[in-house]
Design a protein around this motif. Structure first.
Motif, PDB file in Angstrom:
ATOM      1  N   ALA A   7      23.722  30.553 -18.439  1.00 40.36           N
ATOM      2  CA  ALA A   7      24.650  30.814 -19.547  1.00 40.36           C
ATOM      3  C   ALA A   7      23.992  30.532 -20.893  1.00 40.36           C
ATOM      4  O   ALA A   7      24.593  29.939 -21.791  1.00 40.36           O
ATOM      5  N   GLY A   8      22.739  30.951 -21.021  1.00 38.15           N
ATOM      6  CA  GLY A   8      22.014  30.799 -22.276  1.00 38.15           C
ATOM      7  C   GLY A   8      21.314  29.474 -22.463  1.00 38.15           C
ATOM      8  O   GLY A   8      20.555  29.311 -23.421  1.00 38.15           O
ATOM      9  N   GLY A  64      25.860  37.817 -19.039  1.00 35.91           N
ATOM     10  CA  GLY A  64      27.041  36.995 -18.810  1.00 35.91           C
ATOM     11  C   GLY A  64      27.304  36.082 -19.984  1.00 35.91           C
ATOM     12  O   GLY A  64      26.761  36.253 -21.081  1.00 35.91           O
ATOM     13  N   GLU A  65      28.108  35.088 -19.746  1.00 39.15           N
ATOM     14  CA  GLU A  65      28.548  34.164 -20.784  1.00 39.15           C
ATOM     15  C   GLU A  65      27.367  33.441 -21.428  1.00 39.15           C
ATOM     16  O   GLU A  65      26.416  33.037 -20.752  1.00 39.15           O
ATOM     17  N   GLY A  66      27.434  33.294 -22.758  1.00 33.60           N
ATOM     18  CA  GLY A  66      26.465  32.486 -23.488  1.00 33.60           C
ATOM     19  C   GLY A  66      25.064  33.041 -23.538  1.00 33.60           C
ATOM     20  O   GLY A  66      24.116  32.318 -23.833  1.00 33.60           O
ATOM     21  N   GLY A  93      23.756  34.914 -20.849  1.00 32.92           N
ATOM     22  CA  GLY A  93      23.370  35.367 -19.527  1.00 32.92           C
ATOM     23  C   GLY A  93      22.503  34.390 -18.763  1.00 32.92           C
ATOM     24  O   GLY A  93      22.212  33.272 -19.207  1.00 32.92           O
ATOM     25  N   ASN A  94      22.080  34.851 -17.576  1.00 30.65           N
ATOM     26  CA  ASN A  94      21.287  34.045 -16.650  1.00 30.65           C
ATOM     27  C   ASN A  94      19.976  34.767 -16.348  1.00 30.65           C
ATOM     28  O   ASN A  94      19.923  36.001 -16.342  1.00 30.65           O
TER      29      ASN A  94
END
Length: 474
Positions: free
Chosen positions: A395-396, A371-373, A375-376
Motif C-alpha cells: 500500500a505504498g 491499489g490503496e496508497g 499499490g503493491n
C-alpha cells in the motif's frame, strides 16, 4: 824547550787516548725513540632517539557478519582486562546477516567477541592489534543449518510446475568444510549460513540438486543437509567441474544447500537447480523464452504516459522511457499494462539528473498491483551514490527485504547501470552490471505488472532514462 813541549803534548794526547779507552769514560748516550702517543678513543656518537610513532586518536574497526545469525552484542575489551566490557553496539543496533558495522576505537590491543540476540557467543578474536584500521569477519567455524540463507528459500512439493526451479547465487566463504569431516567429497570453503533452503513436501522417487558455475573454469562443491540431518556432498559430475547431489525418496522437511569454492574467501557465481527430472550439468534445461521486450522506439507500445501537477512525469523521449520525479521520497512509476507471474527483467537505466549528492532511488518493479496508497509490488532499487536494496511495497509503504547496502559494482552519478530483477516463485534476486548483489525470499505477491520507477531523496529532482527492456521466463 820545543822537545818538552812536544813530549808534553804527546803525553797529554796519550793520557787523553787512555781515558778514552777507560771503562770509566762517560758513555755516549744511546738515542731513545720517542713513542708516538696513542690517540684517545673517539667519543662515541649517540644517535638521536627514533621519534615515537604518533598513534591516531581512534582507528576504525569494521565488523562483517558472515556467521549466518544476527549479531546483537559486540564486546571489545583491552587484552589486559580480565572482564569483558560494555556492549559497543548498544541497545538499538545490530548487524544483520551479510551486513557490516564500523566503529571508532582508541588504538590498542583488544579481545573481540560477537554474540547473538540471546547472548550466545558466535565468534572471538583474541589480541587483535588495533593500532591501525582493521576488518574483522565474524564467522562460525561450522556449517549452520539454522542460519538465515544467503539467497533465500522456497517451498516445493512433489510434481512442482516450476521444474526445474533455479536460483542465481554466489558460493564460497571462510568455513573449511573439509575440516568438518562430514563425509566423502565434503570439502571446499563455504559460508556458515546456507546459501539456499528448500522446504520439501510430498512423495518422490528422487530429488536432485546441482550447480552450474558461470565460468567453465570455476570449480565448486555442493553440500546438502537433509531433514534427517544427513550430509550429502558432490564435487564433479560427469565430464564437468559442476557438482550434483541426488537424494532418493526425499524426506519431507528442510533441505539446506551450500555451494563451496576451492579457496578461503574466494567465490564462485552460478545457478543452483532443483529438479525431479533428468536435468544435469550435462543436460541443462532450455533457457526461458522472451515474454516481452521494448526498446521504446514506439511511443504506442503501451507504457503509461502522464505529467503530474508537481512536475513529475513518465513517458517516451529520445528512444527511451523517461521517469522524472520531483518530490523527495516519493516514487514516480510507469507500468507496462501487462500481467506476469515469474519473470526475469533486464533493463538499462541511465541517470541524467539527480540531487547534487546523487541521493536518489531508481529501478524496476515486478508483480505490481494497483491499489490503496500507491499499490503493491516488489521493488529492486539502486541509487546514484552507489547503494542497492530490495523492498516489498505494501500500500505504498516500502518494507526492506534487503536494506540499502553500498556496492562498488554500481556506477555512480550520471551513468548507465544494467539492472536484472529475478522474480521466480518466492525467490527475489538482484543483479547489477552482471554481478549478483542480493537475494531474498517472499511469497506475498505472485503476479502483476512490471514497472520502471525513480525518486529523489533530496529536494532536487531525479530523471532516469530506461532502455533495452527484456522480460524472460526464469
Amino acid at each position: 824547550m820545543e822537545n818538552r813541549s812536544l813530549i808534553t803534548i804527546g803525553l797529554i794526547a796519550l793520557i787523553g787516548a787512555a781515558l778514552a779507552c777507560s771503562p770509566f769514560a762517560a758513555p755516549t748516550p744511546t738515542p731513545t725513540s720517542v713513542p708516538t702517543p696513542t690517540p684517545p678513543p673517539p667519543t662515541p656518537t649517540v644517535p638521536p632517539p627514533s621519534p615515537t610513532p604518533t598513534l591516531p586518536e581512534t582507528v576504525s574497526l569494521t565488523v562483517y557478519n558472515d556467521s549466518g545469525v544476527v549479531i546483537c552484542y559486540l564486546l571489545i575489551s583491552p587484552t589486559e582486562e580480565e572482564e569483558w566490557g560494555e556492549d559497543w553496539l548498544g541497545p538499538n543496533e545490530m548487524i544483520g546477516v551479510g551486513g557490516s558495522y564500523t566503529l571508532e576505537v582508541p588504538p590498542g590491543t583488544y579481545d573481540l567477541m560477537a554474540a547473538d540476540c540471546e547472548s550466545n557467543q558466535i565468534d572471538i578474536e583474541w589480541r587483535a592489534d588495533l593500532t591501525e584500521d582493521m576488518t574483522w569477519t565474524v564467522a562460525l567455524d561450522m556449517l549452520n543449518p539454522t542460519g538465515e540463507p544467503n539467497f533465500g528459500m522456497i517451498d516445493l512439493e512433489a510434481g512442482f510446475e516450476l521444474d526445474p526451479f533455479s536460483v542465481v547465487l554466489t558460493g564460497g566463504g571462510a568455513v573449511d568444510v573439509g575440516a568438518l569431516d562430514l563425509g566423502e567429497e565434503c570439502y571446499g570453503f563455504a559460508s556458515s549460513a546456507p546459501d539456499f533452503r528448500v522446504y520439501w513436501s510430498g512423495a518422490s522417487d528422487n530429488l536432485r540438486f546441482f550447480f552450474v558455475a558461470a565460468s567453465m573454469e570455476d570449480d565448486a562443491t555442493l553440500i546438502v543437509n537433509d531433514p534427517g540431518t544427513e550430509w550429502h556432498c558432490s564435487d564433479d559430475f560427469g565430464s564437468t567441474l559442476n557438482p550434483l547431489v541426488d537424494i532418493s525418496n526425499p524426506l519431507t522437511g528442510q533441505y539446506d544447500i551450500w555451494v563451496a569454492s576451492f579457496g578461503a574467501d574466494t567465490y564462485v557465481d552460478g545457478v543452483l537447480y532443483v529438479t525431479e527430472k533428468d536435468y544435469s550439468p550435462e543436460n541443462l534445461p532450455a533457457q526461458g523464452g522472451v515474454l516481452f521486450q521494448d526498446d521504446f522506439s514506439d511511443p504506442n507500445s503501451g507504457w503509461s504516459v502522464t505529467t503530474y501537477d508537481d512536475g513529475s512525469s513518465v513517458g517516451y523521449a529520445d528512444g527511451s522511457y523517461v521517469v522524472r520525479s520531483t518530490v523527495a521520497g516519493e516514487i514516480t512509476r510507469g507500468v507496462s499494462g501487462r500481467d506476469f507471474a515469474d519473470v526475469v527483467i533486464d533493463v538499462d537505466a541511465t541517470q541524467v539528473l539527480a540531487p547534487s549528492n546523487n541521493n536518489n532511488a531508481y529501478g524496476v518493479y515486478c508483480r505490481f498491483q494497483l491499489g490503496e496508497g500507491g499499490g503493491n509490488a516488489y521493488a529492486f532499487l539502486i541509487s546514484g551514490d552507489g547503494y542497492y536494496s530490495i523492498h516489498r511495497v505494501v500500500a505504498g509503504d516500502y518494507e526492506p527485504l534487503v536494506d540499502w547496502t553500498s556496492s562498488d559494482v554500481i556506477r555512480q552519478g550520471n551513468a548507465t547501470n544494467h539492472i536484472r530483477a529475478i522474480c521466480n516463485g518466492g525467490y527475489l534476486g538482484m543483479v547489477v552490471n552482471g554481478e549478483l548483489l542480493a537475494g531474498a525470499y517472499d511469497t506475498t505477491y505472485t503476479s502483476g505488472d512490471i514497472g520502471l520507477v525513480a525518486a529523489p531523496l533530496e529536494s532536487e529532482p531525479t530523471e532516469i532514462y530506461f532502455d533495452n527492456l527484456v522480460v524472460t521466463a526464469p
